[in-house]
Design a protein around this motif. Structure first.
Motif, short mmCIF file in Angstrom:
data_model
loop_
_atom_site.label_atom_id
_atom_site.label_comp_id
_atom_site.label_asym_id
_atom_site.label_seq_id
_atom_site.Cartn_x
_atom_site.Cartn_y
_atom_site.Cartn_z
N LYS A 23 0.99 -1.22 -0.05
CA LYS A 23 -0.01 -0.04 0.03
C LYS A 23 1.02 1.25 -0.04
N THR A 24 1.92 1.10 0.76
CA THR A 24 2.93 2.35 1.02
C THR A 24 3.56 2.43 -0.40
N VAL A 25 4.20 1.28 -1.07
CA VAL A 25 4.89 1.52 -2.29
C VAL A 25 3.97 2.26 -3.28
N MET A 26 2.84 1.73 -3.32
CA MET A 26 1.91 2.22 -4.25
C MET A 26 1.70 3.58 -3.95
N SER A 27 1.34 4.21 -2.71
CA SER A 27 1.14 5.59 -2.33
C SER A 27 2.24 6.49 -2.58
N LEU A 28 3.67 6.19 -2.47
CA LEU A 28 4.85 6.88 -2.85
C LEU A 28 4.85 7.18 -4.04
N ALA A 29 4.64 5.96 -4.95
CA ALA A 29 4.83 5.98 -6.61
C ALA A 29 3.55 7.02 -6.99
N ILE A 66 7.22 7.38 10.41
CA ILE A 66 5.87 7.39 10.52
C ILE A 66 5.92 5.71 10.15
N SER A 67 4.76 5.26 10.98
CA SER A 67 4.56 3.96 10.47
C SER A 67 2.82 3.57 10.33
N ASP A 68 2.60 2.41 10.04
CA ASP A 68 0.97 2.32 9.52
C ASP A 68 0.98 3.03 8.12
N SER A 69 0.39 2.10 7.31
CA SER A 69 0.18 2.45 5.77
C SER A 69 -0.74 3.56 5.51
N PHE A 70 -1.99 3.57 6.45
CA PHE A 70 -2.85 4.67 6.43
C PHE A 70 -2.34 5.83 6.85
N ASP A 71 -1.75 5.81 8.00
CA ASP A 71 -0.91 6.95 8.39
C ASP A 71 -0.01 7.76 7.61
N ILE A 72 0.58 6.78 7.03
CA ILE A 72 1.70 7.08 5.86
C ILE A 72 1.00 7.86 4.91
N ALA A 73 -0.05 7.29 4.44
CA ALA A 73 -0.81 7.96 3.29
C ALA A 73 -1.52 9.28 3.57
N LEU A 74 -1.73 9.31 4.97
CA LEU A 74 -2.34 10.82 5.33
C LEU A 74 -0.91 11.83 5.47
N TYR A 75 0.19 11.05 6.03
CA TYR A 75 1.42 12.09 6.18
C TYR A 75 1.58 12.58 4.67
N LEU A 76 1.68 11.68 3.69
CA LEU A 76 2.22 12.16 2.25
C LEU A 76 1.17 13.22 1.59
N GLU A 77 -0.03 12.79 1.86
CA GLU A 77 -1.17 13.65 1.45
C GLU A 77 -1.02 15.22 2.05
N GLU A 78 -0.61 15.41 3.10
CA GLU A 78 -0.47 16.54 3.96
C GLU A 78 0.63 17.16 3.61
N THR A 79 1.74 16.54 3.56
CA THR A 79 3.08 17.03 3.21
C THR A 79 3.54 17.32 1.73
N TYR A 80 2.72 16.73 0.83
CA TYR A 80 2.85 16.78 -0.60
C TYR A 80 1.55 17.13 -1.28
N LEU A 180 -7.01 5.95 -6.26
CA LEU A 180 -6.85 6.48 -5.00
C LEU A 180 -6.34 5.51 -4.05
N PHE A 181 -5.83 6.07 -2.95
CA PHE A 181 -5.33 4.99 -1.73
C PHE A 181 -6.31 4.06 -1.46
N ALA A 182 -7.80 4.17 -1.58
CA ALA A 182 -8.59 3.23 -1.50
C ALA A 182 -8.22 1.77 -2.63
N ASP A 183 -7.94 2.31 -3.80
CA ASP A 183 -7.36 1.22 -4.42
C ASP A 183 -6.42 0.43 -4.11
N TYR A 184 -5.30 1.17 -3.56
CA TYR A 184 -4.16 0.41 -3.24
C TYR A 184 -4.38 -0.44 -1.72
N ILE A 185 -5.42 0.08 -1.09
CA ILE A 185 -5.74 -0.70 0.26
C ILE A 185 -6.06 -2.38 -0.26
N VAL A 186 -7.00 -2.21 -1.39
CA VAL A 186 -7.43 -3.66 -1.64
C VAL A 186 -6.16 -4.12 -2.66
#
Lengths: 230, 230
Positions: A23-29, A66-80, A180-186
Protein backbone atom coordinates in the motif's frame (compact mmCIF):
# COMPACT_ATOMS: atom_id res chain seq x y z
CA UNK A 1 17.41 13.38 1.62
CA UNK A 2 15.75 10.46 -0.10
CA UNK A 3 12.67 8.95 1.53
CA UNK A 4 13.39 5.50 2.99
CA UNK A 5 10.74 2.78 3.14
CA UNK A 6 11.35 -0.22 5.37
CA UNK A 7 9.32 -3.17 4.16
CA UNK A 8 8.96 -6.82 5.01
CA UNK A 9 10.79 -9.47 2.96
CA UNK A 10 11.88 -13.06 3.29
CA UNK A 11 15.08 -14.73 2.05
CA UNK A 12 14.78 -12.93 -1.28
CA UNK A 13 14.97 -9.20 -0.55
CA UNK A 14 13.75 -8.53 -4.09
CA UNK A 15 10.35 -10.10 -3.36
CA UNK A 16 8.66 -7.90 -0.74
CA UNK A 17 5.24 -9.38 0.02
CA UNK A 18 3.54 -7.51 2.86
CA UNK A 19 0.13 -6.17 1.80
CA UNK A 20 0.54 -3.12 4.01
CA UNK A 21 4.00 -2.31 2.66
CA UNK A 22 2.66 -2.58 -0.89
CA UNK A 23 0.00 0.00 0.00
CA UNK A 24 2.85 2.37 0.87
CA UNK A 25 4.91 1.55 -2.23
CA UNK A 26 1.90 2.44 -4.35
CA UNK A 27 1.21 5.59 -2.29
CA UNK A 28 4.76 6.85 -2.80
CA UNK A 29 4.69 6.03 -6.52
CA UNK A 30 1.28 7.73 -6.83
CA UNK A 31 2.79 10.90 -5.36
CA UNK A 32 5.71 10.61 -7.79
CA UNK A 33 8.22 10.64 -4.93
CA UNK A 34 11.69 9.13 -5.12
CA UNK A 35 12.29 6.56 -2.43
CA UNK A 36 14.65 3.80 -1.42
CA UNK A 37 13.45 0.45 -0.16
CA UNK A 38 15.04 -1.42 2.70
CA UNK A 39 14.06 -5.07 3.10
CA UNK A 40 13.48 -6.16 6.70
CA UNK A 41 12.92 -9.73 7.89
CA UNK A 42 10.19 -10.48 10.46
CA UNK A 43 12.72 -10.69 13.30
CA UNK A 44 14.28 -7.40 12.21
CA UNK A 45 11.07 -5.35 12.39
CA UNK A 46 11.43 -4.31 16.05
CA UNK A 47 14.95 -2.90 15.32
CA UNK A 48 13.88 -0.58 12.50
CA UNK A 49 14.66 3.11 13.11
CA UNK A 50 15.79 2.71 16.72
CA UNK A 51 12.93 0.41 17.71
CA UNK A 52 10.30 2.76 16.28
CA UNK A 53 7.41 0.33 16.38
CA UNK A 54 6.16 -3.21 16.09
CA UNK A 55 5.18 -3.23 12.43
CA UNK A 56 6.30 -2.20 8.98
CA UNK A 57 5.89 -0.26 6.78
CA UNK A 58 7.99 2.39 8.46
CA UNK A 59 8.80 5.49 6.46
CA UNK A 60 11.59 7.96 7.11
CA UNK A 61 11.24 11.32 5.36
CA UNK A 62 13.95 13.70 6.60
CA UNK A 63 13.40 14.01 10.34
CA UNK A 64 9.98 12.39 10.26
CA UNK A 65 9.43 8.69 10.95
CA UNK A 66 5.92 7.26 10.49
CA UNK A 67 4.47 3.77 10.61
CA UNK A 68 1.12 2.30 9.51
CA UNK A 69 0.20 2.42 5.84
CA UNK A 70 -2.89 4.60 6.37
CA UNK A 71 -1.03 7.09 8.58
CA UNK A 72 1.76 7.22 6.00
CA UNK A 73 -0.77 7.98 3.25
CA UNK A 74 -2.25 10.78 5.38
CA UNK A 75 1.26 12.13 6.02
CA UNK A 76 2.10 12.10 2.31
CA UNK A 77 -1.19 13.80 1.45
CA UNK A 78 -0.55 16.57 3.96
CA UNK A 79 3.15 16.97 3.21
CA UNK A 80 2.92 16.83 -0.59
CA UNK A 81 -0.45 18.47 -1.35
CA UNK A 82 0.61 19.66 -4.81
CA UNK A 83 1.22 16.14 -6.04
CA UNK A 84 -1.62 13.81 -7.14
CA UNK A 85 -4.10 13.32 -4.35
CA UNK A 86 -4.40 9.97 -2.55
CA UNK A 87 -7.84 10.70 -1.11
CA UNK A 88 -9.64 13.35 -3.17
CA UNK A 89 -10.72 15.28 -0.09
CA UNK A 90 -11.93 14.65 3.45
CA UNK A 91 -14.79 12.43 2.34
CA UNK A 92 -12.30 10.20 0.58
CA UNK A 93 -10.27 9.90 3.79
CA UNK A 94 -13.32 8.88 5.83
CA UNK A 95 -14.62 6.39 3.28
CA UNK A 96 -11.14 4.88 2.84
CA UNK A 97 -11.52 3.75 6.45
CA UNK A 98 -14.49 1.67 5.34
CA UNK A 99 -12.42 0.23 2.46
CA UNK A 100 -9.70 -0.66 4.98
CA UNK A 101 -12.24 -2.42 7.20
CA UNK A 102 -13.81 -4.19 4.21
CA UNK A 103 -10.45 -5.39 2.94
CA UNK A 104 -9.31 -6.49 6.40
CA UNK A 105 -12.49 -8.38 7.26
CA UNK A 106 -13.42 -9.82 3.85
CA UNK A 107 -10.17 -10.25 1.92
CA UNK A 108 -7.31 -10.52 4.42
CA UNK A 109 -9.14 -13.07 6.55
CA UNK A 110 -9.64 -15.28 3.51
CA UNK A 111 -6.33 -14.82 1.71
CA UNK A 112 -4.17 -14.52 4.81
CA UNK A 113 -4.93 -17.90 6.30
CA UNK A 114 -4.43 -19.52 2.93
CA UNK A 115 -0.93 -18.01 2.48
CA UNK A 116 0.60 -18.97 5.83
CA UNK A 117 2.68 -21.89 4.56
CA UNK A 118 3.70 -20.06 1.39
CA UNK A 119 4.99 -17.19 3.47
CA UNK A 120 6.70 -19.58 5.88
CA UNK A 121 8.56 -21.17 2.95
CA UNK A 122 9.88 -17.76 1.86
CA UNK A 123 11.59 -17.02 5.19
CA UNK A 124 15.03 -17.60 6.73
CA UNK A 125 15.07 -20.21 9.52
CA UNK A 126 15.03 -17.75 12.42
CA UNK A 127 12.08 -15.92 10.84
CA UNK A 128 10.30 -19.20 10.20
CA UNK A 129 10.51 -20.02 13.90
CA UNK A 130 9.15 -16.59 14.87
CA UNK A 131 6.44 -16.72 12.23
CA UNK A 132 5.22 -20.19 13.16
CA UNK A 133 5.17 -19.43 16.87
CA UNK A 134 3.44 -16.04 16.62
CA UNK A 135 0.83 -17.17 14.05
CA UNK A 136 0.06 -20.44 15.80
CA UNK A 137 -0.50 -18.46 19.00
CA UNK A 138 -2.81 -16.09 17.12
CA UNK A 139 -4.83 -18.81 15.38
CA UNK A 140 -4.66 -21.31 18.22
CA UNK A 141 -3.64 -24.22 15.98
CA UNK A 142 -0.86 -25.41 13.64
CA UNK A 143 -0.29 -23.40 10.45
CA UNK A 144 -1.10 -26.52 8.43
CA UNK A 145 -4.58 -26.71 9.97
CA UNK A 146 -5.29 -23.04 9.33
CA UNK A 147 -4.32 -23.40 5.67
CA UNK A 148 -6.51 -26.48 5.26
CA UNK A 149 -9.49 -24.72 6.82
CA UNK A 150 -8.78 -21.80 4.49
CA UNK A 151 -9.48 -23.96 1.43
CA UNK A 152 -13.19 -23.78 2.15
CA UNK A 153 -13.16 -20.06 2.64
CA UNK A 154 -11.37 -19.59 -0.68
CA UNK A 155 -14.36 -21.21 -2.39
CA UNK A 156 -16.59 -18.47 -0.99
CA UNK A 157 -14.09 -15.79 -1.89
CA UNK A 158 -15.59 -14.93 -5.27
CA UNK A 159 -18.92 -14.04 -3.64
CA UNK A 160 -17.23 -11.77 -1.11
CA UNK A 161 -15.89 -9.64 -3.95
CA UNK A 162 -19.36 -8.90 -5.33
CA UNK A 163 -19.41 -5.29 -4.05
CA UNK A 164 -16.17 -4.53 -5.91
CA UNK A 165 -17.36 -6.33 -9.04
CA UNK A 166 -20.65 -4.43 -9.01
CA UNK A 167 -18.90 -1.09 -8.56
CA UNK A 168 -16.48 -1.87 -11.41
CA UNK A 169 -19.43 -1.93 -13.82
CA UNK A 170 -19.59 1.82 -13.31
CA UNK A 171 -15.99 2.99 -12.98
CA UNK A 172 -12.50 1.53 -13.62
CA UNK A 173 -11.05 2.23 -10.16
CA UNK A 174 -12.40 2.50 -6.63
CA UNK A 175 -11.14 6.08 -6.87
CA UNK A 176 -13.28 6.68 -9.97
CA UNK A 177 -11.60 7.32 -13.32
CA UNK A 178 -8.18 6.97 -11.69
CA UNK A 179 -6.84 5.20 -8.59
CA UNK A 180 -6.77 6.54 -5.05
CA UNK A 181 -5.38 5.10 -1.81
CA UNK A 182 -8.63 3.11 -1.54
CA UNK A 183 -7.49 1.11 -4.58
CA UNK A 184 -4.09 0.48 -3.01
CA UNK A 185 -5.73 -0.82 0.17
CA UNK A 186 -7.32 -3.64 -1.81
CA UNK A 187 -4.42 -3.96 -4.26
CA UNK A 188 -2.09 -4.72 -1.34
CA UNK A 189 -4.07 -7.83 -0.43
CA UNK A 190 -4.11 -9.22 -3.97
CA UNK A 191 -0.43 -8.41 -4.48
CA UNK A 192 0.35 -10.30 -1.26
CA UNK A 193 -1.35 -13.36 -2.75
CA UNK A 194 0.32 -12.85 -6.14
CA UNK A 195 3.85 -12.64 -4.71
CA UNK A 196 3.46 -15.50 -2.21
CA UNK A 197 1.36 -18.10 -4.00
CA UNK A 198 0.84 -19.53 -7.49
CA UNK A 199 -2.75 -20.44 -6.62
CA UNK A 200 -5.15 -18.52 -8.86
CA UNK A 201 -7.83 -16.89 -6.73
CA UNK A 202 -9.92 -15.53 -9.60
CA UNK A 203 -10.79 -16.26 -13.20
CA UNK A 204 -8.68 -14.09 -15.53
CA UNK A 205 -11.78 -12.44 -16.98
CA UNK A 206 -13.28 -11.60 -13.57
CA UNK A 207 -13.76 -7.81 -13.40
CA UNK A 208 -11.71 -7.88 -10.20
CA UNK A 209 -8.81 -9.55 -12.07
CA UNK A 210 -9.02 -6.91 -14.76
CA UNK A 211 -8.97 -4.14 -12.14
CA UNK A 212 -5.96 -5.77 -10.46
CA UNK A 213 -4.19 -5.89 -13.84
CA UNK A 214 -4.85 -2.19 -14.27
CA UNK A 215 -3.31 -1.59 -10.83
CA UNK A 216 -0.24 -3.66 -11.75
CA UNK A 217 0.23 -1.39 -14.78
CA UNK A 218 0.18 1.81 -12.71
CA UNK A 219 3.27 3.93 -12.01
CA UNK A 220 5.53 2.31 -14.63
CA UNK A 221 4.36 -1.13 -13.55
CA UNK A 222 5.94 -0.96 -10.10
CA UNK A 223 3.62 -3.70 -8.86
CA UNK A 224 4.47 -5.94 -11.80
CA UNK A 225 8.22 -5.43 -11.22
CA UNK A 226 8.07 -8.34 -8.77
CA UNK A 227 7.13 -11.46 -10.71
CA UNK A 228 4.14 -13.55 -9.66
CA UNK A 229 4.96 -16.68 -7.64
CA UNK A 230 5.43 -19.69 -9.90
CA UNK B 1 -40.66 27.22 -5.52
CA UNK B 2 -40.48 24.47 -2.94
CA UNK B 3 -38.62 21.31 -3.87
CA UNK B 4 -40.98 18.35 -4.37
CA UNK B 5 -39.95 14.78 -3.58
CA UNK B 6 -42.03 11.94 -4.95
CA UNK B 7 -41.57 8.84 -2.82
CA UNK B 8 -43.04 5.38 -2.61
CA UNK B 9 -45.73 4.57 -0.06
CA UNK B 10 -48.43 2.00 0.55
CA UNK B 11 -51.94 2.45 1.96
CA UNK B 12 -50.59 4.74 4.67
CA UNK B 13 -49.05 7.74 2.94
CA UNK B 14 -47.42 8.71 6.23
CA UNK B 15 -45.21 5.58 6.22
CA UNK B 16 -42.88 5.92 3.22
CA UNK B 17 -40.63 2.86 3.16
CA UNK B 18 -38.44 2.85 0.04
CA UNK B 19 -34.74 2.67 0.93
CA UNK B 20 -33.81 4.80 -2.06
CA UNK B 21 -36.38 7.48 -1.23
CA UNK B 22 -35.07 7.59 2.34
CA UNK B 23 -31.59 8.26 0.97
CA UNK B 24 -33.03 11.34 -0.73
CA UNK B 25 -35.02 12.48 2.33
CA UNK B 26 -31.79 12.39 4.34
CA UNK B 27 -29.85 14.14 1.56
CA UNK B 28 -32.35 17.01 1.43
CA UNK B 29 -32.40 17.31 5.23
CA UNK B 30 -28.58 17.21 5.30
CA UNK B 31 -28.51 20.18 2.91
CA UNK B 32 -31.05 21.97 5.11
CA UNK B 33 -33.43 22.40 2.18
CA UNK B 34 -37.19 22.83 2.52
CA UNK B 35 -39.13 20.21 0.62
CA UNK B 36 -42.57 18.73 0.23
CA UNK B 37 -43.19 15.01 0.04
CA UNK B 38 -45.67 13.42 -2.32
CA UNK B 39 -46.56 9.77 -1.63
CA UNK B 40 -46.83 7.60 -4.74
CA UNK B 41 -48.10 4.01 -4.85
CA UNK B 42 -46.22 1.41 -6.93
CA UNK B 43 -48.74 1.64 -9.77
CA UNK B 44 -48.49 5.42 -9.74
CA UNK B 45 -44.71 5.58 -10.24
CA UNK B 46 -44.80 5.63 -14.07
CA UNK B 47 -47.15 8.65 -14.01
CA UNK B 48 -44.93 10.87 -11.87
CA UNK B 49 -43.92 14.18 -13.51
CA UNK B 50 -45.35 13.36 -16.94
CA UNK B 51 -44.00 9.83 -17.05
CA UNK B 52 -40.48 10.94 -16.16
CA UNK B 53 -39.10 7.51 -15.39
CA UNK B 54 -39.64 4.06 -14.02
CA UNK B 55 -38.54 4.57 -10.44
CA UNK B 56 -38.80 6.91 -7.48
CA UNK B 57 -37.35 8.96 -5.88
CA UNK B 58 -38.07 11.70 -8.37
CA UNK B 59 -37.18 15.24 -7.38
CA UNK B 60 -38.52 18.44 -8.88
CA UNK B 61 -36.50 21.57 -8.09
CA UNK B 62 -37.86 24.50 -10.13
CA UNK B 63 -37.50 23.46 -13.78
CA UNK B 64 -35.25 20.51 -13.02
CA UNK B 65 -36.54 16.96 -12.62
CA UNK B 66 -34.11 14.23 -11.53
CA UNK B 67 -34.48 10.60 -10.58
CA UNK B 68 -32.14 8.10 -8.87
CA UNK B 69 -31.03 8.76 -5.31
CA UNK B 70 -27.31 9.00 -6.21
CA UNK B 71 -27.94 11.34 -9.14
CA UNK B 72 -30.15 13.47 -6.89
CA UNK B 73 -27.36 13.67 -4.29
CA UNK B 74 -24.90 14.74 -7.00
CA UNK B 75 -27.38 17.33 -8.23
CA UNK B 76 -27.88 18.74 -4.71
CA UNK B 77 -24.12 18.86 -4.14
CA UNK B 78 -23.56 20.77 -7.36
CA UNK B 79 -26.58 23.07 -7.02
CA UNK B 80 -26.17 23.89 -3.31
CA UNK B 81 -22.39 23.90 -2.81
CA UNK B 82 -22.51 26.34 0.12
CA UNK B 83 -24.62 24.00 2.23
CA UNK B 84 -23.14 21.03 4.13
CA UNK B 85 -21.38 18.67 1.76
CA UNK B 86 -22.84 15.23 0.98
CA UNK B 87 -19.56 13.82 -0.36
CA UNK B 88 -16.59 15.75 1.02
CA UNK B 89 -14.92 16.01 -2.39
CA UNK B 90 -14.43 13.95 -5.52
CA UNK B 91 -12.88 11.03 -3.64
CA UNK B 92 -15.99 10.83 -1.52
CA UNK B 93 -18.15 10.65 -4.64
CA UNK B 94 -16.10 7.80 -6.11
CA UNK B 95 -15.95 5.80 -2.89
CA UNK B 96 -19.68 6.31 -2.29
CA UNK B 97 -20.14 4.19 -5.41
CA UNK B 98 -18.43 1.35 -3.57
CA UNK B 99 -20.72 1.91 -0.58
CA UNK B 100 -23.71 1.77 -2.92
CA UNK B 101 -22.47 -1.53 -4.38
CA UNK B 102 -21.71 -2.94 -0.93
CA UNK B 103 -25.14 -2.01 0.38
CA UNK B 104 -26.92 -3.34 -2.72
CA UNK B 105 -25.07 -6.66 -2.79
CA UNK B 106 -24.68 -7.36 0.93
CA UNK B 107 -27.60 -5.65 2.67
CA UNK B 108 -30.42 -5.22 0.14
CA UNK B 109 -30.17 -8.81 -1.07
CA UNK B 110 -30.56 -10.08 2.49
CA UNK B 111 -33.14 -7.63 3.86
CA UNK B 112 -35.10 -7.19 0.64
CA UNK B 113 -36.14 -10.81 0.20
CA UNK B 114 -37.11 -11.00 3.85
CA UNK B 115 -39.44 -7.96 3.59
CA UNK B 116 -41.48 -8.96 0.55
CA UNK B 117 -44.59 -10.09 2.42
CA UNK B 118 -44.41 -7.19 4.88
CA UNK B 119 -44.33 -4.75 1.98
CA UNK B 120 -47.13 -6.62 0.23
CA UNK B 121 -49.30 -6.26 3.33
CA UNK B 122 -48.78 -2.47 3.35
CA UNK B 123 -50.17 -1.97 -0.18
CA UNK B 124 -53.58 -1.26 -1.73
CA UNK B 125 -55.06 -4.19 -3.69
CA UNK B 126 -54.04 -2.95 -7.15
CA UNK B 127 -50.49 -2.38 -5.94
CA UNK B 128 -50.43 -5.79 -4.29
CA UNK B 129 -51.25 -7.39 -7.63
CA UNK B 130 -48.52 -5.42 -9.40
CA UNK B 131 -46.00 -6.08 -6.63
CA UNK B 132 -46.61 -9.82 -6.49
CA UNK B 133 -46.47 -10.24 -10.25
CA UNK B 134 -43.35 -8.14 -10.82
CA UNK B 135 -41.40 -9.61 -7.86
CA UNK B 136 -42.39 -13.19 -8.57
CA UNK B 137 -41.19 -12.68 -12.16
CA UNK B 138 -37.90 -11.24 -10.83
CA UNK B 139 -37.28 -14.00 -8.27
CA UNK B 140 -38.80 -16.81 -10.32
CA UNK B 141 -40.94 -18.14 -7.45
CA UNK B 142 -43.77 -17.19 -5.08
CA UNK B 143 -43.11 -14.36 -2.62
CA UNK B 144 -43.73 -16.80 0.24
CA UNK B 145 -40.85 -19.02 -0.94
CA UNK B 146 -38.46 -16.10 -1.27
CA UNK B 147 -39.23 -14.94 2.27
CA UNK B 148 -38.74 -18.45 3.65
CA UNK B 149 -35.39 -18.79 1.88
CA UNK B 150 -34.47 -15.39 3.27
CA UNK B 151 -34.67 -16.68 6.85
CA UNK B 152 -31.36 -18.48 6.37
CA UNK B 153 -29.67 -15.48 4.89
CA UNK B 154 -30.80 -13.34 7.82
CA UNK B 155 -28.83 -15.63 10.11
CA UNK B 156 -25.65 -14.78 8.18
CA UNK B 157 -26.52 -11.10 8.12
CA UNK B 158 -24.55 -10.16 11.23
CA UNK B 159 -21.32 -11.43 9.66
CA UNK B 160 -21.91 -9.43 6.49
CA UNK B 161 -21.90 -6.23 8.53
CA UNK B 162 -18.41 -6.88 9.90
CA UNK B 163 -16.73 -4.21 7.70
CA UNK B 164 -19.09 -1.55 9.03
CA UNK B 165 -18.68 -2.75 12.62
CA UNK B 166 -14.89 -2.72 12.30
CA UNK B 167 -14.88 0.78 10.82
CA UNK B 168 -17.18 2.06 13.59
CA UNK B 169 -14.45 1.28 16.13
CA UNK B 170 -12.58 4.21 14.62
CA UNK B 171 -15.22 6.80 13.72
CA UNK B 172 -18.91 7.39 14.50
CA UNK B 173 -20.09 7.71 10.88
CA UNK B 174 -19.03 6.33 7.51
CA UNK B 175 -18.42 9.98 6.66
CA UNK B 176 -16.05 10.31 9.63
CA UNK B 177 -16.98 12.58 12.54
CA UNK B 178 -20.27 13.44 10.83
CA UNK B 179 -22.51 11.76 8.26
CA UNK B 180 -22.19 11.93 4.48
CA UNK B 181 -24.31 10.50 1.69
CA UNK B 182 -22.42 7.22 2.21
CA UNK B 183 -24.15 6.92 5.59
CA UNK B 184 -27.55 7.57 4.02
CA UNK B 185 -26.94 4.83 1.44
CA UNK B 186 -26.74 2.25 4.24
CA UNK B 187 -29.27 4.02 6.45
CA UNK B 188 -31.88 3.69 3.71
CA UNK B 189 -31.65 -0.10 3.83
CA UNK B 190 -32.05 -0.31 7.61
CA UNK B 191 -34.86 2.24 7.60
CA UNK B 192 -36.67 0.14 4.97
CA UNK B 193 -36.50 -2.81 7.37
CA UNK B 194 -37.50 -0.66 10.37
CA UNK B 195 -40.61 0.78 8.68
CA UNK B 196 -41.79 -2.49 7.09
CA UNK B 197 -41.05 -5.16 9.68
CA UNK B 198 -41.02 -5.65 13.44
CA UNK B 199 -38.35 -8.35 13.12
CA UNK B 200 -35.18 -7.26 14.93
CA UNK B 201 -32.21 -7.72 12.63
CA UNK B 202 -29.52 -6.80 15.14
CA UNK B 203 -28.84 -6.83 18.85
CA UNK B 204 -29.52 -3.38 20.35
CA UNK B 205 -25.88 -3.05 21.50
CA UNK B 206 -24.44 -4.00 18.11
CA UNK B 207 -22.23 -1.09 16.94
CA UNK B 208 -24.29 -1.06 13.74
CA UNK B 209 -27.50 -0.58 15.79
CA UNK B 210 -25.86 2.28 17.65
CA UNK B 211 -24.79 3.88 14.39
CA UNK B 212 -28.34 3.49 13.01
CA UNK B 213 -29.71 5.14 16.15
CA UNK B 214 -27.35 8.06 15.59
CA UNK B 215 -28.66 8.35 12.02
CA UNK B 216 -32.28 8.31 13.26
CA UNK B 217 -31.41 11.26 15.50
CA UNK B 218 -30.00 13.36 12.64
CA UNK B 219 -31.76 16.39 11.18
CA UNK B 220 -34.31 16.82 13.97
CA UNK B 221 -34.99 13.09 13.96
CA UNK B 222 -36.55 13.03 10.49
CA UNK B 223 -35.88 9.28 10.22
CA UNK B 224 -37.49 8.63 13.59
CA UNK B 225 -40.58 10.67 12.63
CA UNK B 226 -42.00 7.49 11.09
CA UNK B 227 -42.50 4.96 13.88
CA UNK B 228 -40.96 1.52 13.65
CA UNK B 229 -43.27 -1.27 12.51
CA UNK B 230 -44.95 -2.99 15.47
Amino acid sequence: MTIMLYELAGRDAARPFSPHCWKTVMSLAHKGLEFERSAVPFTGVPEVENRFGKTVPVLRDGDKVISDSFDIALYLEETYPDRPTLFGGEGGVALSRFMEAWSASQIHTTIGGRLLLDIHAMLEPQDQAYFRESREARFGRPLEDVVEAGAERIREFGAKLEPLRLMLKRQPFIGGEGPLFADYIVFGAFQWARVCSAEELLEPDDPVSLWFDRCLDLHAGIGRSVAAAA
